[in-house]
Design an enzyme around this catalytic site. Structure first.
Site, PDB file in Angstrom:
ATOM      1  CG  ASP A 149      -2.025  -0.950   1.220  1.00  0.00           C
ATOM      2  OD1 ASP A 149      -2.038  -1.812   0.324  1.00  0.00           O
ATOM      3  OD2 ASP A 149      -2.895  -0.861   2.104  1.00  0.00           O
ATOM      4  CG  HIS A 181      -3.705   7.238   2.144  1.00  0.00           C
ATOM      5  ND1 HIS A 181      -3.184   7.316   3.411  1.00  0.00           N
ATOM      6  CD2 HIS A 181      -3.786   5.914   1.878  1.00  0.00           C
ATOM      7  CE1 HIS A 181      -2.956   6.096   3.871  1.00  0.00           C
ATOM      8  NE2 HIS A 181      -3.314   5.226   2.964  1.00  0.00           N
ATOM      9  CG  HIS A 219       2.393   0.207   4.366  1.00  0.00           C
ATOM     10  ND1 HIS A 219       2.137  -0.716   5.363  1.00  0.00           N
ATOM     11  CD2 HIS A 219       1.248   0.909   4.176  1.00  0.00           C
ATOM     12  CE1 HIS A 219       0.883  -0.566   5.762  1.00  0.00           C
ATOM     13  NE2 HIS A 219       0.321   0.404   5.068  1.00  0.00           N
TER      14      HIS A 219
HETATM   15 ZN   LIG Z   1      -2.677   3.258   2.975  1.00  0.00          ZN
END
Ligand SMILES: [Zn+2]
Length: 242
Positions: A59, A113, A204
Site C-alpha cells: 500500500d 488517502h 507498505h
Molecule cells: Zn494506505
C-alpha cells in the site's frame, strides 16, 4: 420511596441504553476492521485454500522504494499487488509504469488517502476513487477493479461510494505492522506466523525496512515451497475491467 423510584429509573435507563451501547460497539468495531465486512463485502483471504499460494500486497506507493521492491520480486520470480495512491502516481508515474510492465497488479487506494474519508460526502469519495482510476487507466489502458480502503476503514458512506464505482474491496489477513514499528525482526516474525495457503499479506512500499523484511520473506516462501501471486490470481477475480 423516592430513593426506590430513583433506583428503578436508573435500572430502566440502563436497559433502555444497553441495546444502543451494544449497537455502538458493533458499529465501531465493524468500521475499524476491514476483515469484518460489516459495511461492504471485503475479500481478505482465499477461504479453504490448500495450494501453497500467497498474495503479498503493498500500500501507499508508488515511491522510490517501490523500485527496490520490484527488483526483489523479479529476483525471486514473485508477483505482487500494489494499491497505489493517486497523488503518489502523479509524483512517480514512471515507477507505476514499471510496476505494470513487470506484470504486477495495480489497484486503487484513493487519491487523497485521507483519514477523514469516512466523513466525506458520497460524491466526494466517488470523485476521489475515480480520479485515481483515471491515472491507472492512463498508464495501463485498463480500469482497475481492485480497491483497498485507506487504513482498512470502511463506513456506510464509503460502502455506498464503492457500490457506485463497482470495485472489489480487498483486505488482508496478515497485518505486518510495518507502518507502526521499526523493528524488522518483529515485523518478519509477525508475517511468518501468518503464512498459510490463501493468505493476503499487508506491507507498505514506503520504507527501506520493508524492503529488508521482504527479502527475508521471499526467501522463506521459497524454502517453504510457496508461490507469491497477485491478489486477483489468488482469489480468481478480474483485476481490470475487460
Ligand atoms: Zn494506505
Amino acid at each position: 420511596m423516592l430513593a426506590v423510584l430513583a433506583a428503578s429509573s436508573v435500572v430502566s435507563w440502563f436497559w433502555l441504553l444497553l441495546p444502543c451501547f451494544i449497537w455502538l460497539v458493533i458499529a465501531v468495531a465493524g468500521s475499524g476492521l476491514v476483515q469484518s465486512g460489516y459495511h461492504i463485502k471485503t475479500l481478505y483471504k482465499k477461504k479453504g485454500a490448500t495450494v501453497k499460494e500467497i498474495a503479498i500486497t503493498f500500500d501507499d506507493g508508488p515511491t522510490p522504494e517501490t523500485e527496490k521492491v520490484l527488483e526483489l520480486l523479479s529476483r525471486y520470480n514473485a508477483k505482487a499487488t500494489f494499491f497505489c495512491i493517486g497523488s503518489q502516481i502523479e509524483k512517480y508515474p514512471e515507477v507505476l509504469q514499471k510496476t505494470l510492465n513487470e506484470g504486477h497488479t495495480v489497484g486503487n487506494h484513493t487519491y487523497s488517502h485521507s483519514t477523514k474519508l469516512s466523513l466525506f460526502p458520497v460524491n466526494k469519495t466517488v470523485e476521489d476513487i475515480t480520479l485515481t482510476d483515471s491515472f491507472i487507466i492512463k498508464y495501463s489502458n485498463k480500469k482497475p477493479l481492485l480497491f483497498r480502503p485507506p487504513f482498512g476503514v470502511t463506513s456506510p458512506r464509503i460502502a455506498k461510494a464503492l457500490r457506485l464505482t463497482g470495485h472489489y474491496v480487498i483486505g488482508w489477513n496478515v497485518r505486518s505492522l510495518d507502518a507502526v514499528t521499526e523493528d524488522e525482526t518483529k515485523i518478519f516474525n509477525r508475517i511468518k506466523r501468518g503464512i498459510a495457503p490463501g493468505s493476503i499479506i499487508l506491507l507498505h512500499d514506503t520504507s527501506q525496512k520493508t524492503v529488508n523484511v521482504l527479502e527475508q520473506l521471499l526467501l522463506l516462501l521459497q524454502q517453504q515451497g510457496y508461490k507469491a501471486v497477485t491478489v486477483d490470481a489468488l482469489l480468481d477475480i478480474p483485476a481490470y475491467e475487460k
